[in-house]
Scaffold this motif. Structure first.
Motif, PDB file in Angstrom:
ATOM      1  N   CYS A  14       0.830  -1.205   0.000  1.00  0.00           N
ATOM      2  CA  CYS A  14       0.000   0.000   0.000  1.00  0.00           C
ATOM      3  C   CYS A  14       0.865   1.256   0.000  1.00  0.00           C
ATOM      4  O   CYS A  14       2.012   1.233   0.435  1.00  0.00           O
ATOM      5  CB  CYS A  14      -0.934  -0.003   1.206  1.00  0.00           C
ATOM      6  N   ASN A  39      -0.343   3.881   1.574  1.00  0.00           N
ATOM      7  CA  ASN A  39      -1.009   4.645   2.641  1.00  0.00           C
ATOM      8  C   ASN A  39      -0.108   4.777   3.865  1.00  0.00           C
ATOM      9  O   ASN A  39       0.894   4.057   4.003  1.00  0.00           O
ATOM     10  CB  ASN A  39      -2.301   3.938   3.071  1.00  0.00           C
ATOM     11  N   LYS A  40      -0.518   5.663   4.736  1.00  0.00           N
ATOM     12  CA  LYS A  40       0.147   5.769   6.046  1.00  0.00           C
ATOM     13  C   LYS A  40      -0.967   5.881   7.073  1.00  0.00           C
ATOM     14  O   LYS A  40      -1.108   6.930   7.734  1.00  0.00           O
ATOM     15  CB  LYS A  40       1.032   7.018   6.100  1.00  0.00           C
ATOM     16  N   CYS A  41      -1.787   4.859   7.165  1.00  0.00           N
ATOM     17  CA  CYS A  41      -2.972   4.923   8.035  1.00  0.00           C
ATOM     18  C   CYS A  41      -2.551   5.338   9.448  1.00  0.00           C
ATOM     19  O   CYS A  41      -1.533   4.850   9.957  1.00  0.00           O
ATOM     20  CB  CYS A  41      -3.670   3.574   8.086  1.00  0.00           C
ATOM     21  N   PHE A  56      -3.601   4.491  12.148  1.00  0.00           N
ATOM     22  CA  PHE A  56      -3.662   3.405  13.132  1.00  0.00           C
ATOM     23  C   PHE A  56      -2.860   2.183  12.690  1.00  0.00           C
ATOM     24  O   PHE A  56      -2.933   1.131  13.318  1.00  0.00           O
ATOM     25  CB  PHE A  56      -5.123   2.964  13.333  1.00  0.00           C
ATOM     26  N   CYS A  57      -2.092   2.310  11.603  1.00  0.00           N
ATOM     27  CA  CYS A  57      -1.445   1.126  11.017  1.00  0.00           C
ATOM     28  C   CYS A  57      -0.653   0.361  12.079  1.00  0.00           C
ATOM     29  O   CYS A  57       0.222   0.929  12.755  1.00  0.00           O
ATOM     30  CB  CYS A  57      -0.526   1.536   9.879  1.00  0.00           C
ATOM     31  N   ILE A  99       1.493  -1.963  11.557  1.00  0.00           N
ATOM     32  CA  ILE A  99       2.878  -2.205  11.129  1.00  0.00           C
ATOM     33  C   ILE A  99       3.767  -1.018  11.515  1.00  0.00           C
ATOM     34  O   ILE A  99       4.921  -1.194  11.895  1.00  0.00           O
ATOM     35  CB  ILE A  99       2.912  -2.495   9.619  1.00  0.00           C
ATOM     36  N   HIS A 100       3.216   0.193  11.435  1.00  0.00           N
ATOM     37  CA  HIS A 100       4.003   1.364  11.857  1.00  0.00           C
ATOM     38  C   HIS A 100       4.290   1.328  13.359  1.00  0.00           C
ATOM     39  O   HIS A 100       5.162   2.045  13.836  1.00  0.00           O
ATOM     40  CB  HIS A 100       3.242   2.659  11.537  1.00  0.00           C
ATOM     41  N   LYS A 141       3.573  -4.263   4.125  1.00  0.00           N
ATOM     42  CA  LYS A 141       2.267  -3.594   4.182  1.00  0.00           C
ATOM     43  C   LYS A 141       1.465  -4.026   2.961  1.00  0.00           C
ATOM     44  O   LYS A 141       1.305  -3.273   2.006  1.00  0.00           O
ATOM     45  CB  LYS A 141       2.470  -2.083   4.209  1.00  0.00           C
ATOM     46  N   THR A 197      -7.522  -1.822   0.789  1.00  0.00           N
ATOM     47  CA  THR A 197      -8.193  -0.506   0.802  1.00  0.00           C
ATOM     48  C   THR A 197      -8.831  -0.164  -0.535  1.00  0.00           C
ATOM     49  O   THR A 197      -9.633   0.760  -0.605  1.00  0.00           O
ATOM     50  CB  THR A 197      -7.183   0.607   1.139  1.00  0.00           C
TER      51      THR A 197
HETATM   52  S1  SF4 Z   1      -3.190  -0.221   7.829  1.00  0.00           S
HETATM   53 FE1  SF4 Z   1      -2.959  -1.390   5.935  1.00  0.00          FE
HETATM   54  S2  SF4 Z   1      -3.478   0.068   4.327  1.00  0.00           S
HETATM   55 FE2  SF4 Z   1      -3.035   1.272   6.142  1.00  0.00          FE
HETATM   56  S3  SF4 Z   1      -0.876   1.806   6.025  1.00  0.00           S
HETATM   57 FE3  SF4 Z   1      -1.013  -0.066   7.226  1.00  0.00          FE
HETATM   58  S4  SF4 Z   1      -0.767  -1.713   5.743  1.00  0.00           S
HETATM   59 FE4  SF4 Z   1      -1.253   0.146   4.571  1.00  0.00          FE
END
Ligand code: SF4
Length: 430
Positions: free
Chosen positions: A83, A85-87, A89-90, A92-93, A106, A121
């Motif tokens: 993706c 994106n930089k959600c 709430f992600c 992974i971040h 991601k 998404t």
């Molecule tokens: S929550 Fe999913 S779509 Fe959003 S940044 Fe993280 S991996 Fe990407």
């Protein structure tokens, strides 16, 4: 596609296929991935173009049942669409640095959504991908919606370069007959309250193509330096949400014939409310997303206990779980007549990710080790939930193994599948 394994005495074995072969075409159709293999490989007679040691050859196969006896290798991380994106709430971040590389992928890949139920998404899905989903009828897909308001969704996705508008994309897929399961990661003060009501209201007309809408609470670890400020759902908010969702479910059941909106188990546990009855989950279509897993487990546990001819009397065993489910598991075992001094439930706090994470699936080996080392008695065996170890090689998230844990604790450790039967068998055999 690379062949990972060939079952003995299968059509693939009879045709001479072997692990490591690369299948590049099937009945003249070039293969992009496992979906193409399924899509073009349904005929009784198949002609595969196979490369071995860089030499291509033709292999004929005759199907004599549903399977060909071929296991295809999982896609490599580089082959997975990720993706942009930089959600806010992600998850992974929010992972600390230094964990294994695959945890940081991601993925936002419609193929993994179709094959494995991963949420996507749809944000940067191009025309070719839309056409392919529709042509190959890749259904159901699992869609991260979060909000139908375009500006709010754009903010939740971290203001990516591409448009975050979701309703036109869902409508396009719905018109083509693609079934979808929508998900809303609920972030208090951002997409709750009236925003949530609007999202649910605007998704409902897309039913039955949008079959369900799952509301799951945001998961926040303690590794959120330099990330947007967010907070977790409180127990009071969880209680109010259950009441609101029950009202929506009554309405949609009357109007659509389905409750349509389903809350994650975590929300009921946080609220301290009983889980809805099994019938209210309408066949558990999104159990993998944590919607109804607890109800299914508890009902299954009671049924399994009722079927037991005599109760096992183990010498002593410790059952590991997360803090969220521990009280329910203790209650189930007590109700089944097990003595809490003999079968101890270890509610392991999640120090690695932070105490806001209470599920068993995110426990690390070291947190389990530290917590159990402080217990006065572990009994003859420790049972750890299989959801805390990686499928492929049985390693915890922090790369500790159950064998490491057993060595450190001086007690055998058994990994137990998350089913009532498996847990009861493991207790009986301890
Ligand atoms: S929550 Fe999913 S779509 Fe959003 S940044 Fe993280 S991996 Fe990407």
């Amino acid at each position: 596609m690379t062949v990972a394994a060939v079952a003995p005495r299968s059509p693939a074995a009879a045709a001479g296929l072997a692990a490591g072969d690369r299948i590049v075409a099937i009945n003249g159709q070039p293969l992009r991935d496992a979906i193409d293999f399924q899509f073009y490989g349904g005929d009784e007679r198949l002609e595969l173009t196979v490369e071995r040691d860089s030499v291509a050859r033709s292999v004929r196969l005759t199907r004599c049942g549903p399977g060909l006896g071929l296991e295809l290798a999982a896609p490599r991380p580089d082959d997975i669409a990720t993706c942009a994106n930089k959600c806010v709430f992600c998850f992974i971040h929010q992972l600390p640095k230094g964990m294994r590389r695959s945890l940081y992928v991601k993925d936002d890949d419609f193929r993994l959504s179709f094959l494995h139920g991963n949420y996507i998404t749809l944000s940067d899905l191009d025309e070719a991908a839309f056409d392919r989903i529709i042509e190959q009828r890749l259904s159901p897909l699992y869609i991260s919606v979060h909000a139908t308001d375009a500006e709010l969704r754009h903010a939740l996705l971290g203001r990516p370069r591409h448009s975050a508008e979701i309703l036109p994309r869902l409508e396009r897929l719905a018109k083509a007959g693609i079934r979808m399961h929508a998900q809303i990661v609920l972030c208090p003060d951002l997409n709750d309250g009236e925003h949530l009501a609007r999202t649910v209201r605007e998704l409902a007309p897309l039913h039955p193509q949008v079959a369900t809408t799952a509301i799951v609470p945001v998961g926040l670890t303690r590794h959120r330096d330099r990330l947007p400020a967010l907070r977790s759902l409180t127990p009071d908010e969880a209680q109010a949400l259950v009441a609101t969702a029950e009202g929506w479910q009554r309405r949609w059941l009357a109007e659509l014939g389905s409750r349509f909106v389903f809350l994650a188990d975590e929300i009921y546990l946080l609220a301290g409310f009983p889980l809805p009855p099994a019938a209210a989950y309408e066949g558990f279509p999104i159990a993998e997303d944590g919607i109804g897993l607890v109800r299914r487990f508890e009902d299954g546990f009671r049924r399994s206990v009722a079927r037991q001819k005599r109760r096992a009397r183990p010498d002593g065993v410790t059952v590991v779980t997360g803090e969220l489910f521990a009280p329910r598991l203790s209650g189930l075992l007590a109700h089944a007549g097990y003595d809490a001094d003999t079968i101890r439930v270890a509610a392991v706090p999640n120090d690695f990710f932070g105490r806001a994470i209470g599920v068993a699936g995110l426990l690390t080996g070291r947190d389990i080790q530290r917590h159990l080392a402080r217990q006065p008695e572990l009994g003859r065996r420790v049972l750890v939930p299989a959801v805390a170890v990686r499928d492929a090689d049985g390693i915890f998230l922090d790369d500790l193994t159950p064998a490491d844990l057993a060595r450190d604790l001086g007690v055998p450790v058994t990994v137990v599948q998350p089913t009532p039967g498996a847990l009861l068998r493991a207790i009986r055999d301890s």
